[in-house]
Design a protein around this motif. Sequence first.
Motif, short mmCIF file in Angstrom:
data_model
loop_
_atom_site.label_atom_id
_atom_site.label_comp_id
_atom_site.label_asym_id
_atom_site.label_seq_id
_atom_site.Cartn_x
_atom_site.Cartn_y
_atom_site.Cartn_z
N UNK A 1 29.60 35.05 46.39
CA UNK A 1 28.22 35.47 46.15
C UNK A 1 27.92 35.73 44.66
N UNK A 2 28.94 35.72 43.85
CA UNK A 2 28.77 36.13 42.46
C UNK A 2 28.03 35.10 41.61
N UNK A 3 27.93 33.88 42.10
CA UNK A 3 27.24 32.83 41.33
C UNK A 3 25.94 32.37 42.00
N UNK B 1 29.48 42.83 39.23
CA UNK B 1 30.87 43.28 39.15
C UNK B 1 31.41 43.29 40.58
N UNK B 2 32.37 42.44 40.84
CA UNK B 2 32.95 42.37 42.17
C UNK B 2 34.18 43.26 42.27
N UNK B 3 34.43 43.74 43.48
CA UNK B 3 35.66 44.51 43.71
C UNK B 3 36.17 44.22 45.12
N UNK B 4 37.47 44.30 45.26
CA UNK B 4 38.08 44.10 46.57
C UNK B 4 39.41 44.83 46.60
N UNK B 5 39.83 45.20 47.79
CA UNK B 5 41.12 45.91 47.96
C UNK B 5 42.30 44.94 47.82
N UNK B 6 42.02 43.65 48.00
CA UNK B 6 43.08 42.64 47.94
C UNK B 6 43.23 42.07 46.53
N UNK B 7 44.39 42.26 45.93
CA UNK B 7 44.68 41.70 44.61
C UNK B 7 44.59 40.18 44.64
N UNK B 8 45.09 39.56 45.68
CA UNK B 8 45.08 38.10 45.74
C UNK B 8 43.66 37.54 45.82
N UNK B 9 42.77 38.21 46.53
CA UNK B 9 41.38 37.76 46.57
C UNK B 9 40.68 38.02 45.24
N UNK B 10 40.98 39.14 44.60
CA UNK B 10 40.38 39.43 43.29
C UNK B 10 40.81 38.39 42.26
N UNK B 11 42.06 37.95 42.33
CA UNK B 11 42.51 36.92 41.41
C UNK B 11 41.69 35.64 41.57
N UNK B 12 41.33 35.32 42.81
CA UNK B 12 40.49 34.14 43.05
C UNK B 12 39.07 34.39 42.56
N UNK B 13 38.52 35.57 42.88
CA UNK B 13 37.15 35.91 42.47
C UNK B 13 37.01 35.95 40.95
N UNK B 14 38.08 36.30 40.27
CA UNK B 14 38.03 36.42 38.80
C UNK B 14 37.81 35.08 38.11
N UNK B 15 37.94 34.00 38.84
CA UNK B 15 37.70 32.67 38.25
C UNK B 15 36.21 32.34 38.18
N UNK B 16 35.36 33.17 38.81
CA UNK B 16 33.92 32.93 38.74
C UNK B 16 33.42 33.22 37.33
#
Length: 251
Positions: free
Chosen positions: A66-68, A76-91
């Motif tokens: 949803x960030x784009x 500013x996105x946040x999630x409890x999952x580090x692995x999902x945040x790593x993916x979201x950080x590419x936005x």
Amino acid sequence: MSQLFNDLQDASAETYEAQHVHKVYEIIAPHFSATRFKPWPIVEKFLKELPTGSVGLDIGCGNGKYMTVNPNIFIIGSDRSRNLVDIASTQRHHEAIVADALNLPHPCNFFDFAISIAVVHHFSSNDRRVAALKSIISTLRPVTGHDNDNGGKALIYVWALEQKNSRRGWDENSKQDVFVPWVMEKKFSGSRDKNPPTTGKTQAEETYQRYYHLYRQGELEKDIIAAGGIVCNSGYEKDNWWAVVQNRVQG
């Protein structure tokens, strides 16, 4: 004694969620992300109608899909999952951080908007679900005076109990606290967990069970009010209950 009992209950719920929610999403993150790319219509509309320059939060952002949606706002996105945040950080042009919805690292009464899509139903007690809603709502600019348009707004989605026509077949007589399987193909598995929360299905896939609390009609609005929020609008869309919420002025 009552406070000690509540603390013990909360600690037990936190442990339960760590095993049956957080641990699972860490494992299934690559496959989960690969299936999450199309914005839900009401969420897309909410984001696209925000004024240019709006600053807000995606709490439980997952892979950041949803960030784009609206290039004229900042999320500013946040999630409890580090692995999902790593993916979201590419936005591009947005930020994503690891954070718990119960302990958000953001200032109160500040943001123009927030979204939290299919997140609150993963908390395993009513107290924790209300606390999560309160945490989300507290980040919004509060309503002042009698003009609701001058405050920030949050869009919140939770899974509905009433899904009689879905493939799951739940209805108002079903249990509200359930495990929902995620069947993951082996090609997506990168976990080194020696004891993953799984039941083997075939050699080509694994099944992981995620905890959900299925919301009854009217329950989300009740919890929002208990959290001190204002319900501006609410409804049902594709097996989910949703609500648009504002932050009530305290004092």
